[in-house]
Structure formats: structure tokens, C-alpha cells
Design a protein around this motif. Structure first.
Motif, mmCIF file in Angstrom:
data_model
loop_
_atom_site.group_PDB
_atom_site.id
_atom_site.type_symbol
_atom_site.label_atom_id
_atom_site.label_comp_id
_atom_site.label_asym_id
_atom_site.label_seq_id
_atom_site.Cartn_x
_atom_site.Cartn_y
_atom_site.Cartn_z
ATOM 1 N N GLY A 26 0.858 -1.198 0.000
ATOM 2 C CA GLY A 26 0.000 0.000 0.000
ATOM 3 C C GLY A 26 0.881 1.231 0.000
ATOM 4 N N CYS A 168 -3.668 -5.585 -0.551
ATOM 5 C CA CYS A 168 -3.341 -4.199 -0.893
ATOM 6 C C CYS A 168 -4.204 -3.294 -0.012
ATOM 7 C CB CYS A 168 -3.606 -3.955 -2.370
ATOM 8 S SG CYS A 168 -3.164 -2.291 -2.861
ATOM 9 N N VAL A 187 -2.482 3.304 -5.434
ATOM 10 C CA VAL A 187 -3.098 1.979 -5.282
ATOM 11 C C VAL A 187 -3.509 1.414 -6.649
ATOM 12 C CG1 VAL A 187 -5.069 0.737 -4.281
ATOM 13 C CG2 VAL A 187 -3.710 2.275 -2.867
#
Ligand code: GTP
Ligand code: MG
Length: 275
Positions: A26, A168, A187
Motif C-alpha cells: 500500500g 493491498c 493503489v
């Protein structure tokens, strides 16, 4: 017939757990990238790995001294090994999770990322599926750094650590100094790079105890983007309140394991009522 029944029972009780190697990724970097605080990768890992609530710490600041960066826990890498833990899914499968966190460590004298080892930019580097770091020790907490011998010492299994899937992370709280546009862009890039690895991914929203509704909607828009043909599951978590943390890892294990049943994903507001 009886023999078969016992055989089945025996196989069930002696079955080895399924190994699942997970990389948690992330938005990461210096303050100008991620804002005043991180998106919650470490807190998510901490909550998942350490079963006792006394072992939950929320200070996993990535600002490090040179000696901590080169110690055996960080090992001059930009990832942490969080160790392994067994979790049992609702249908009774034991999964042995080994978890790494891909982050970016910052030098506390220059406030720049450590550049000892020349590496790719984070969005590319974090999707690596073959990872190695000889003699690297499991990370427990910041106070462990420099006095490793006073803590439990677990070594990253020798040889290649092969990542089976990704979590994620997307922070749905408002953080000073970080724009939602920046997080969405990062992202999206990470998800595109994960797609190219062909490994499964679950999108985990963090800090839902402080969620901003507009951010939650942005995340939903992001995963239904036509680029990601197969919709990416979203699990809404709070590491602080221990909501849906195990569920996020189990959801990923189910995809990796090609589980045929139904994976229960309960929305945050519903889940928080029952915890
Ligand atoms: P870097 O590795 O430095 O990129 O950060 P990170 O993504 O690992 O973030 P980390 O887990 O260190 O979390 C940063 C801060 O976010 C913590 O110190 C907490 O203050 C806050 N935080 C993390 N998880 C939660 C949560 O579930 N709820 C709330 N309210 N705050 C959280
Ligand atoms: Mg971290």
C-alpha cells in the motif's frame, strides 16, 4: 467402512496446514508521499500475527537510524518479515500464514528513503513474488530493534520466499498531508502491477473506525474499474478494534486455495456490531 471412516478422521486430524505466503502492500514512503502517518500496513499485520491484545502496538514508525536499518530485523531491506501464524477458517481448514510487509524505510538523519541498495520505485518493487534475505529476523516491535536477543528470534525461512497473494491496503481515514488523489493513483498502479504477476489480491480498507464515506465510495469505484476485469474483493477492517482483520487474510487464502464454498465478507458497520 469403519476403516474408511477412521482413515478419513486420521487424515483430518493429521493434515498439515496449508502454507500461504502473503505480502501486505500500500502507499508508502516519506511524509510528502504518505502524509503525517502511514496507511496502516503494520498495524494490520500486528493485529493479525499476535493473538494477545497486550501484543498490539500502534507505533511502527518507518523512520530509522542507520544502525537499525542494517540490523538483522530490517537487514538493509525495505520489507519486514512478520513471522507465521495458524488460523482456522470457518469451514475448518488450517492455514499457516507467513506475512511480509512491503514498506519504505526513511533515514532519520536525512528524511530520505534509505538508498544503500539501488531499488525500483515502490509501486514496482512491492509486487515482487520471489524474495530473499539471508538470516533476516522476524519483526516484533520498534523497541526490539538493536536489542534483538531480548526478543523471540524467528528467522525468515532460508531460500526464496514465494509470495502466493497480496493484501493491498487502502486507508479510508482522512490523514493530514495526504491527498485522496495521491492514494488512489498509487493503489491503482500497485493493483495494475499485481495483476501482471497473476497472483490474487484482496483490497483491504484500513482504519474504518475513522472512515470517511466519500473515500469508501472512491475505493468501490476503483475496484469496479474496467481495467480489473474480475472485481477485486474489498474487506473493510479496523486494526484498532480488531474488526475483519482475520477475514481479510482468510478471503485471500480462499482465492489462493480455489475454495469452492462461499467466502463470508461482512461489511464493517455490520461486523463492528458483533465484535
Ligand atoms: P509505513 O510502513 O510507515 O508506510 O506505515 P504503515 O502503512 O505500516 O502504517 P502503520 O500501521 O504504522 O499505521 C500508521 C498509524 O495509523 C498508526 O500509528 C496509527 O496511529 C494509525 N492506525 C493504524 N491502524 C489504525 C486503525 O485501525 N484505526 C485507527 N483509527 N488508526 C490506525
Ligand atoms: Mg509499516
Amino acid at each position: 467402512k469403519i476403516y474408511c471412516r477412521y482413515k478419513k478422521q486420521f487424515e483430518k486430524t493429521t493434515a498439515l496446514p496449508r502454507y500461504i505466503n502473503v505480502a501486505v502492500v500500500g502507499l508508502s514512503g516519506a511524509e510528502k508521499e504518505k502524509g503525517a502517518v502511514g496507511v496502516g500496513k503494520s498495524c494490520l499485520c500486528n493485529r493479525f500475527m499476535r493473538l494477545s491484545s497486550d501484543d498490539f502496538k500502534d507505533d511502527h514508525n518507518s523512520l530509522l537510524s542507520n544502525s537499525d536499518f542494517s540490523g538483522r530485523v530490517v537487514n538493509n531491506d525495505n520489507f519486514l518479515y512478520w513471522g507465521d501464524v495458524i488460523k482456522t477458517s470457518e469451514e475448518g481448514t488450517d492455514y499457516m500464514f507467513r506475512v511480509i510487509e512491503q514498506t519504505e524505510f526513511i533515514d532519520d538523519s536525512t528524511f530520505q528513503p534509505f538508498c544503500g541498495v539501488k531499488t525500483d520505485p515502490y509501486i514496482k518493487r512491492c509486487v515482487a513474488t520471489k524474495i530473499e534475505s539471508p538470516e533476516k529476523l522476524m519483526y516484533i516491535c520498534r523497541s526490539q530493534l538493536g536489542i534483538e536477543e531480548k526478543y523471540e528470534q524467528k528467522v525468515l525461512p532460508p531460500g526464496e520466499f514465494s509470495v502466493d497473494g497480496f493484501l493491498c491496503v487502502f486507508d479510508v481515514s482522512v490523514v493530514p498531508g495526504r491527498s485522496i488523489v495521491k492514494q488512489l493513483e498509487t493503489v491503482t498502479n500497485i493493483l495494475t502491477n499485481i495483476k501482471n504477476t497473476k497472483k490474487p489480491v484482496v483490497l483491504v480498507t484500513t482504519k474504518n473506525d475513522k472512515f470517511n464515506e466519500a473515500y469508501v465510495q472512491e475505493v468501490q469505484k476503483l475496484v469496479s474499474h474496467s481495467e480489473f476485469k474480475k472485481a477485486i474483493p474489498i474487506v473493510e477492517t479496523s486494526a484498532y478494534l480488531n474488526v475483519n482483520v482475520d477475514a481479510a487474510f482468510i478471503a485471500l487464502a480462499h482465492i489462493i486455495d480455489r475454495f469452492k464454498g462461499r467466502t463470508k465478507i461482512v461489511p464493517y458497520l455490520e461486523s463492528v456490531k458483533t465484535t
